[in-house]
Every structure is written in C-alpha cells, then in structure tokens.
Write a protein that holds these residues in place. Sequence first.
Motif, short mmCIF file in Angstrom:
data_model
loop_
_atom_site.label_atom_id
_atom_site.label_comp_id
_atom_site.label_asym_id
_atom_site.label_seq_id
_atom_site.Cartn_x
_atom_site.Cartn_y
_atom_site.Cartn_z
N ASN A 1 54.68 -44.46 178.06
CA ASN A 1 55.51 -45.08 177.02
C ASN A 1 56.37 -46.24 177.52
OD1 ASN A 1 57.16 -43.62 178.63
ND2 ASN A 1 58.37 -42.73 176.99
N ARG B 1 62.68 -48.63 181.34
CA ARG B 1 62.66 -47.17 181.27
C ARG B 1 62.47 -46.68 179.84
NH1 ARG B 1 64.86 -43.87 185.37
NH2 ARG B 1 64.31 -44.97 187.26
N ASP C 1 57.18 -44.01 192.70
CA ASP C 1 57.90 -45.25 192.46
C ASP C 1 59.06 -45.00 191.49
OD1 ASP C 1 58.46 -47.90 192.63
OD2 ASP C 1 56.45 -48.58 192.06
N VAL C 2 60.00 -45.93 191.47
CA VAL C 2 61.13 -45.78 190.55
C VAL C 2 60.59 -45.64 189.13
CG1 VAL C 2 62.96 -46.89 191.83
CG2 VAL C 2 61.34 -48.30 190.62
N GLY C 3 61.14 -44.66 188.42
CA GLY C 3 60.76 -44.47 187.03
C GLY C 3 59.50 -43.63 186.82
N SER C 4 58.93 -43.13 187.90
CA SER C 4 57.68 -42.37 187.76
C SER C 4 57.95 -40.95 187.27
CB SER C 4 56.92 -42.34 189.08
OG SER C 4 57.69 -41.72 190.08
N PRO D 1 54.68 -43.02 183.45
CA PRO D 1 54.58 -42.54 182.07
C PRO D 1 54.06 -43.67 181.18
CG PRO D 1 56.67 -41.87 183.02
CD PRO D 1 56.01 -42.77 184.03
N LEU E 1 53.85 -34.54 180.15
CA LEU E 1 53.83 -34.90 181.57
C LEU E 1 52.63 -35.78 181.86
CD1 LEU E 1 54.70 -31.62 183.48
CD2 LEU E 1 56.22 -33.44 182.74
N PHE F 1 58.26 -35.51 175.63
CA PHE F 1 57.08 -36.25 176.11
C PHE F 1 56.13 -35.32 176.84
CE2 PHE F 1 60.73 -36.95 178.99
CZ PHE F 1 60.28 -36.29 180.11
N TRP G 1 69.12 -30.34 179.47
CA TRP G 1 67.82 -29.68 179.40
C TRP G 1 67.87 -28.18 179.68
CZ3 TRP G 1 64.79 -34.12 182.23
CH2 TRP G 1 64.33 -35.04 181.26
N ASP H 1 69.66 -44.06 185.11
CA ASP H 1 68.63 -44.04 184.08
C ASP H 1 69.23 -44.28 182.70
OD1 ASP H 1 66.14 -43.64 182.96
OD2 ASP H 1 66.43 -41.48 182.76
N VAL I 1 61.93 -34.71 186.57
CA VAL I 1 61.29 -33.63 185.82
C VAL I 1 60.55 -32.69 186.77
CG1 VAL I 1 59.49 -33.13 184.14
CG2 VAL I 1 61.07 -35.00 183.73
N GLN J 1 52.23 -35.98 187.47
CA GLN J 1 53.33 -35.01 187.50
C GLN J 1 52.79 -33.59 187.49
OE1 GLN J 1 55.33 -36.71 184.07
NE2 GLN J 1 57.20 -37.08 185.24
P1 ADP Z 1 62.56 -41.48 189.03
O1 ADP Z 1 61.22 -41.07 189.50
O2 ADP Z 1 62.83 -42.93 189.27
O3 ADP Z 1 63.66 -40.59 189.53
P2 ADP Z 1 63.25 -40.32 186.52
O4 ADP Z 1 62.92 -38.95 186.91
O5 ADP Z 1 64.67 -40.71 186.45
O6 ADP Z 1 62.49 -41.34 187.46
O7 ADP Z 1 62.52 -40.62 185.15
C1 ADP Z 1 62.72 -41.82 184.45
C2 ADP Z 1 62.73 -41.58 182.95
O8 ADP Z 1 61.43 -41.25 182.49
C3 ADP Z 1 63.63 -40.44 182.54
O9 ADP Z 1 64.33 -40.82 181.39
C4 ADP Z 1 62.65 -39.32 182.23
O10 ADP Z 1 63.16 -38.45 181.25
C5 ADP Z 1 61.45 -40.07 181.73
N1 ADP Z 1 60.18 -39.41 181.94
C6 ADP Z 1 59.82 -38.63 182.97
N2 ADP Z 1 58.55 -38.21 182.86
C7 ADP Z 1 58.07 -38.77 181.74
C8 ADP Z 1 56.79 -38.71 181.06
N3 ADP Z 1 55.77 -38.02 181.54
N4 ADP Z 1 56.67 -39.42 179.91
C9 ADP Z 1 57.69 -40.13 179.43
N5 ADP Z 1 58.92 -40.21 180.01
C10 ADP Z 1 59.10 -39.55 181.15
#
Ligand code: ADP
Length: 701
Positions: free
Chosen positions: A458, A590, A293-296, A456, A265, A263, A336, A561, A300, A269
Amino acid sequence: MIEISQPLAELDWIPRPRLLALRRLGLETAEDLLTHYPRRYEDRHEFPAFPHEESDVPVCLCGEVMKTSLRRFGGWKKIFEATLQESNANALSEPLVCRWFNLHYLQKMIATGQRLVVFGKPRLRGKRICMDHPEFEVIENDPAEAGIHFRRITPIYPATEGLSQRVLRSIIYRLLNELSDTPLETSLPGELGRGDRRSAIRAIHFPEDWESLNAAREHLVLSEFFAMQMLIASRRAESQVRVGAAHCGRGELLERFLSSLLFELTDAQRRVIAEIRRDLGTNVPMNRLLQGDVGSGKTVVAIAAILLAIEAGCQAAFMAPTQILAEQHYAVLRRWLEPLGVRLSIRTGSRQEDNGPLPLFGSDSRRQDACATQTRDDAPDVIIGTHALLYETVSFSDLGLVVIDEQHKFGVAQRARLTAREPAPDVLVMTATPIPRTLTMTVYGDLDVSVIDEMPRNRGKIITAVRDESKLGEVLGFLRTQVEGGRQIYVIYPLIDESEKLDVKAAVTEYNLWRERLHPFRCELLHGRVPSPEKQEIMERFRSGETQVLISTTVIEVGVDVANATVMLVENAERFGLAQLHQLRGRIGRGEHKSFCILLSSDQSKETATKLAVLEKTIDGFKVAEADWDLRGPGDLLGTAQSGLPVLKIGNLKSDAQLMRRARNAAMSILAADPRLESLENQRFRRLVVEQEGRTFSNVS
Ligand code: ADP
Ligand code: MG
C-alpha cells in the motif's frame, strides 16, 4: 637474536626518540612492528620516463634535483619548488616540477644534486608538468643500505611524525634479519594453505617479486580473517551450547493480533515470522538478525515474536536506541496489545510507566523501588525501553525474549549485557541498515539472518530530488501545496554536535525562519537538547496532525512512523552520509500518498553530486549501501569496533571478500565438529580464539 614478543625498548640499537615515535604508532614489541604492514610498494628496479601529460593515476618517478626555489604568493603563502631531471635525459625529456605549499622546512631536506624518488599525480600547469605535494624520499649513496631502499620492490609504510620511511624501513629490515629462528606458530588450518608465517612476514616487507608478495599477502590476510572468523564462530558456538529454553506459545494470541490488523502481512513478513517461531520453539537460544529496509514492517514481526513468547508464559524486553523510538513503540504496542490483555511497561532514562494500574504501588518512585521485589504475577509482560534497560534494576523475573531495534546503534557488548543470563533468553536484533552480504558475515557473523525483502503493497511512491539551495523559493511553493493538501513535512538540519549551544541557536534561528515561510501553518522544533517530556509532546502533536511541519535534527532519523508526512526536506544534505540520508528518507512514503524527499545543497563538488545522485536513482537500501561502500572506499562501513571484533591490519573487507568466505567456511567447519575446541589438534585454535578475544574492544561502560 630477537624474539617475536620482545619489547622494542630492549633493543639497544633503536635510539630513544625513535622508540617514542614508534610508541606513538602503538608499536611496542617486535611483533607489533613486523605486523605494521606497508601501505603500498614502489618498484624501484626501474622507473618510467618522465611524463609529458597529466594523469589521474599516481606514478613513481626518480630523478636528480636540478634546482630549487622558494617563492611567495598571495602575500604570506610560500611555495617550495624542486625541479627534477630524469636520469637518462635526452633532448625530448621534460623536467618535472615538484611543488609544496607552505612547507618551507622542505627547503632544508631537499637540495640540488640529490636523487629523489617521488610519488604523485603529474599535472599540467601552464606549460610545465608538475606534481603537487608528492610523497618523496631522498636516495642516499650509502652502499650498505642501498639494497634496503633501492633497486627492489620497496615498502612504503603508514607515516608518522619523527620517523621517515627510510628509518622505519631500516629498523624493520634489521629486525627481520635478527629475528630468532623459533618457528612462529601457524594458526591456519591446512585447507587454507601451507605457507609459513615467518616467510610471509619477511616477504610482505621485502618481497623478491610481485608473485611472492601476493602469496605472502594472501597468507597473512587469510590468517587474519581466519582468526576473526574463529572468534565469531566460537561466539556463535558458545551461544548455541548455552542453556536456553523453548519460549513459544501455541500462537492463539498471535492469531488474535494478526486478525486485528487492518492490513495483510507481506509474504516476507510471514516467512520471517515462521523462521523466528521455529527458533523460539527449540531450547537452543535464538540469536537472529532481522534485516529489512526502512518501512518494510519489522515492528509487526517483533510483536509477533513477543506474543509467541509471552503466551509461553515469559517476559519480553524491547530495546530501542532513542527515547522517541521507545515511546513510539510503547504507544504502538499499547494500541495493538492492550486489547489483547497484555501488560506493558516503559523504562527510559526519564520515565517509568506501566499501562495497567498496579494495585500494590501508589507512586512512581515507590514502584521503582519495589520493582526488584515484584513477583511474576504483577510484573509486566513486555518491558519497552532505551539503554536504561541495560541498567535496569528490575530483575526481569522470567525474561524469555529480548528484541533489540536498530541494532547498529548498539554494540555487541551492550547486547551481551542484556542477554547474558541463565537460562539464556532468545534474542532478536533488528536493523534497517542493510549492509552488503560480505559485511554481514563478519559484522553479524555470529547471528542467523532473516531478511524482509519486500515492501508492503500500500505504499505511495517516493520521489527524490537534489536541488541547489538557490532554488529554495520554488521548493517553498511546492511545500505549500503539500501542506495545503493536508500533508505534513519534515525539515532536517545537520547539527553536528547536539551538545553545542551554537548549533542549537542556529536551529532556533532557522526555525523562526520556517515559521515565517510557511505561515500560517504550525511548525515545531525538535532536537536532542529538548527535554524529554516536551520532546514527547512535540512528537505527539506532529503524529496527530496538530502540527504540520517538524523542524528537526537527526533525532528522528530512525524508526519514527507518521504516515501522513509526505515531504522530507534535508538542508545541507552534503553533510550527511548516504546511509543516514536513506534512513531519513525512510520517514516518508509510509502511507498511501506520493512522497517527496528533497535534498538541498549548495555544495557543487563532484563528490557531493555523485553521492546525492545515488539517492535519486534508487530507493533500495541494499543498493544504497553498496554504493556507499563503493564511494567511501575500503574503510569498513560500520566499524569493526562496533561489532566487537579486532581491527583488521591487512585484510580488506571488500576486495578480499573471497578470502573472507574461505576463512569463514574453514572456521565454521572446525567449530561444527568441536564446538568447545576440546580436541588435541584444536588446542592451537583455542589459543587463537583466546588471544583474539583479548584484542577486541568493549564499548560498553
Ligand atoms: P520498519 O521496518 O522501518 O521498522 P515499521 O515496522 O515501522 O517499519 O512499519 C512501517 C509502517 O508500515 C507501520 O505503520 C506499520 O504499521 C505498517 N505496516 C507493517 N507491515 C505492513 C503490511 N504488511 N502492510 C501494510 N502496512 C504495514
Ligand atoms: Mg523500525
């Protein structure tokens, strides 16, 4: 003459039982007592007429007791009533009935003919206006003391057993009168006002009028906030004068990583990675908070930071609050980073493992022993772990970066433990608990803040619905369509105390129920008492889709996740806080599928309805946090104890946010000009910081 620091025990006019009661409140010295601030005030100059209607706003009334009675109801329960008549009663006046349930000792305290001041909400009960369990005070006809308790703005204190308002007020009054004239050191800089502490303290207890009360309060709140912000600002300054090093590689490794991602960034990010990169490149130690926030997609970003650091030749540590999360990070990072040739290792309470074979050491235990003598050549680049990292005997040979995930689960002291080394490593702490800005500047005031304010693209939509427990049947039908469509489900139980066998048993019972309900799909049960390796296997089976339904406690609250999981069903949702529910909801939505968060509750109270409705309305963590703060009132959200700050005695983080901002600006500019507070005129501030440091908690063993 009494000195401010004098122990109360030295004052012969305070009888011993009262001293003991004061001690129970933690009040040992004159200063303790003088800073035991009133919780509210009553204007006892004039009282309003007795009401004819009920109201939601409590009122303060004064009247004479006409009669009292003690009645029984419902068998063994008792009710004590005192009927009050207002002083200048006329034909239209209504009496007021004060009622106390099951407090028969009041019978001894309240008698016909007494004058009472009462405080409470008037309610219509049948034809009578009643006040249930009002706060009250008997007005005694002691002319010497009348000026303390009556015909004035009267302070009402946080109560304690064995000390009436009247007694506490009298003691404080006398203390103020006998306090020596030695000026109290004022630690406020000029720009925050010139008021003096002594008269502010007098006025906060016994104000002449409301204006002087407000002015006194502002002075004291500013002093308190300023002291706190000086502590924060000096911690910050301290970390900035520490000897650090630049830990930033050229970025080739990072480029390779980013191009391997499936994906793009988000802009947020990218921006945040650039901020971190700038920090890593200087030799001032980084102290950065990453809020998102959760899932942001914080992980990465953390990986990007790690790659920059290890490319510069140093090690990175990645600390997570739970075993499950540490394992998950380990798995993600292996997937990764192994292709990039990065050496990883995990250290949790129950497990130590390295990804690559370390030729020197055969068995795990020997490896552990040998860790201390590991040389940089065979040491891992990244060590992932839980709290175990804090006690790690592995001396990191060259720790350049520490990443702490879900920082709110740790305390400041724990953070300090991992990062207090020479030269100072760069530190990135991450949190998915968005907190209101005004709190950030206090709770995380010693950190620079980066925010990922974009999700993100998607992501499937999340729909949140609150349902009554009685609708379980329909909900089940819906769950079936989801699992039949190939999706997975979380079912969450509120286990209050994971250590309680009873709760675990309840979860097992529920688990069996769910297996029947969703037969033939596979369910598994996960809770804090499941032994670690097994916990890991359960998580793995869920992740791989072998199990469709995970019945769990909040052990999965943070970070987990699994993109294919689209339903989060929370049982007894009313038992969770808003922030926690928001975290739980963050486990779904997610992947690209539409997701559903179902909050089951049988509690029909207004509070629960209002609380849960917040989640139906918004999925924005910041909005949830603000609403949470509104609903919970002035109590602070995270607890200042967790943040390693002294407890506030008078200031309110929410309603006094403006004053906090002023205090913060003042503190920051003092430390910007003199980071070590070395100049002569800053000596008093230095003393202040030292004194504050002594008042903080340390929540690490
Ligand atoms: P959190 O911020 O809650 O810790 P994560 O880092 O676990 O979130 O990310 C949630 C999911 O989104 C993971 O599966 C990650 O691979 C995915 N993800 C992270 N950045 C992106 C992006 N830019 N586009 C799509 N998916 C992403
Ligand atoms: Mg995370």
